[in-house]
Design an enzyme around this catalytic site. Sequence first.
Site, PDB file in Angstrom:
ATOM      1  NE  ARG A 170      -3.890   0.551   1.938  1.00  0.00           N
ATOM      2  CZ  ARG A 170      -5.120   0.598   2.486  1.00  0.00           C
ATOM      3  NH1 ARG A 170      -5.339   1.335   3.565  1.00  0.00           N
ATOM      4  NH2 ARG A 170      -6.117  -0.086   1.957  1.00  0.00           N
ATOM      5  CB  CYS A 188     -14.139   0.861   0.256  1.00  0.00           C
ATOM      6  SG  CYS A 188     -13.507   2.534   0.471  1.00  0.00           S
ATOM      7  CG  ASP A 217     -13.910   6.107  -0.743  1.00  0.00           C
ATOM      8  OD1 ASP A 217     -13.887   5.899   0.489  1.00  0.00           O
ATOM      9  OD2 ASP A 217     -12.878   6.089  -1.460  1.00  0.00           O
ATOM     10  NE  ARG A 223     -10.466  -5.435   0.582  1.00  0.00           N
ATOM     11  CZ  ARG A 223      -9.672  -4.431   0.959  1.00  0.00           C
ATOM     12  NH1 ARG A 223     -10.180  -3.363   1.504  1.00  0.00           N
ATOM     13  NH2 ARG A 223      -8.371  -4.470   0.743  1.00  0.00           N
ATOM     14  CG  HIS A 261      -8.493   0.112  -2.726  1.00  0.00           C
ATOM     15  ND1 HIS A 261      -7.685  -0.969  -2.443  1.00  0.00           N
ATOM     16  CD2 HIS A 261      -9.165   0.391  -1.576  1.00  0.00           C
ATOM     17  CE1 HIS A 261      -7.863  -1.313  -1.176  1.00  0.00           C
ATOM     18  NE2 HIS A 261      -8.751  -0.515  -0.630  1.00  0.00           N
ATOM     19  CD  GLN A 296     -13.038  -1.965  -0.662  1.00  0.00           C
ATOM     20  OE1 GLN A 296     -12.216  -1.899   0.225  1.00  0.00           O
ATOM     21  NE2 GLN A 296     -14.247  -2.488  -0.478  1.00  0.00           N
TER      22      GLN A 296
HETATM   23  N1   CP Z   1     -11.326  -0.371   2.523  1.00  0.00           N
HETATM   24  C1   CP Z   1     -10.036  -0.414   2.943  1.00  0.00           C
HETATM   25  O1   CP Z   1      -9.111  -0.587   2.163  1.00  0.00           O
HETATM   26  O2   CP Z   1      -9.863  -0.263   4.273  1.00  0.00           O
HETATM   27  P1   CP Z   1      -8.474  -0.090   5.036  1.00  0.00           P
HETATM   28  O3   CP Z   1      -7.930   1.282   4.655  1.00  0.00           O
HETATM   29  O4   CP Z   1      -8.858  -0.158   6.474  1.00  0.00           O
HETATM   30  O5   CP Z   1      -7.537  -1.155   4.613  1.00  0.00           O
HETATM   31  N1  NVA Z   2     -10.288   6.597  -1.040  1.00  0.00           N
HETATM   32  C1  NVA Z   2      -9.862   6.152   0.279  1.00  0.00           C
HETATM   33  C2  NVA Z   2     -10.031   4.690   0.399  1.00  0.00           C
HETATM   34  C3  NVA Z   2      -9.642   4.127   1.742  1.00  0.00           C
HETATM   35  C4  NVA Z   2      -9.768   2.629   1.820  1.00  0.00           C
HETATM   36  C5  NVA Z   2      -8.423   6.555   0.509  1.00  0.00           C
HETATM   37  O1  NVA Z   2      -7.601   6.442  -0.415  1.00  0.00           O
HETATM   38  O2  NVA Z   2      -8.093   7.023   1.615  1.00  0.00           O
END
Ligand code: CP
Ligand code: NVA
Length: 318
Positions: free
Chosen positions: A107, A264, A225, A292, A134, A137
């Site tokens: 990540r 998400c 989101d 997930r 992502h 997700q």
């Molecule tokens: N939806 C998601 O990716 O959550 P986290 O940021 O908690 O991993």
């Molecule tokens: N769009 C959000 C998703 C988190 C899972 C972010 O990037 O923070």
Amino acid sequence: MRHFLDIADIPAADLRAMLEDAAAMKRARNGLPKGALDPDPALPGRALAMIFEKSSTRTRISFDMAIRQLGGASLVLNAADMQLGRGESLADTAQVLSRLADAVMIRAHKHEDVLDFARHASVPVINGLTDRSHPCQIMADLLTLKEHFGALEGLQLAWVGDGNNVAASFIHAAARLGLALRLGCPPGYRPREADLNLARQHSAPVAVVDTAEAAVRGADVVIADTFVSMGDANAEQRLADLAPFQVTPDLMELAKPQAVFLHCLPAHRGEEVAAAVIDGPRSLVFDEAENRLHAQKAVLKYCFGGPEPLNPEPDSAR
Ligand code: CP
Ligand code: NVA
């Protein structure tokens, strides 16, 4: 070995096979304790290293549980605690981890860094969220919709708010699988043209509209989101610009009577979604969070050459 960097890179047949596999694995372990191995663990002995440059609850825990249920082991690494945080290159880190782990989930702040990491790795690399996308997700989201509606074909999806990284992966999925997607985004928050172009190249029914109402009218699925993603600057300005795009009970009324709500998570009640919607009967957000796990298991198996279990018995032994 295969990377899982973006849904845009994966053939539709493979995406469909992963969704089938995820559903089958979920069914097969129905009733088992969460810490128990799968009845037919597909990745015995495989070690997954996870690198986090940003916070995570779902991605971290679902991948950790996923590899354990598949018979493997996991290492969770915060980038700031690694030499990466002191300037060691991604290229060297990728080569070192390729010697010490069987796969890497990362990540990262910058999408380019994940691509760079994958170029230097000799083991599968999985995108666990970047500023651009992502994909993991969206595999869970598609699994949730398939489970709820029986099929993805014919569904009208509505994305409401910021045309962000999660929206981009939905566009990629729409392009690959021919899903109908309308995104309601204000000026300045539209998805990237490169992602929309992909949908155009595939003649996928993807459209961007200016209002939440236009996106949601007649939809089967309404998706929101956060208005302020990790790494976004100008939080107050974003909240003000995106306020008219909150998913409220009134907005949900414009969707089909049986429409469902996805997010998400993490969510911000009173910002992108009203509590009455996310905590109401049409919300699937906790099925989505659970999925997930099941989706990530299918992604891991795909990276190792699945979806069929590794080391299957030779044909003659069947
Ligand atoms: N939806 C998601 O990716 O959550 P986290 O940021 O908690 O991993
Ligand atoms: N769009 C959000 C998703 C988190 C899972 C972010 O990037 O923070």
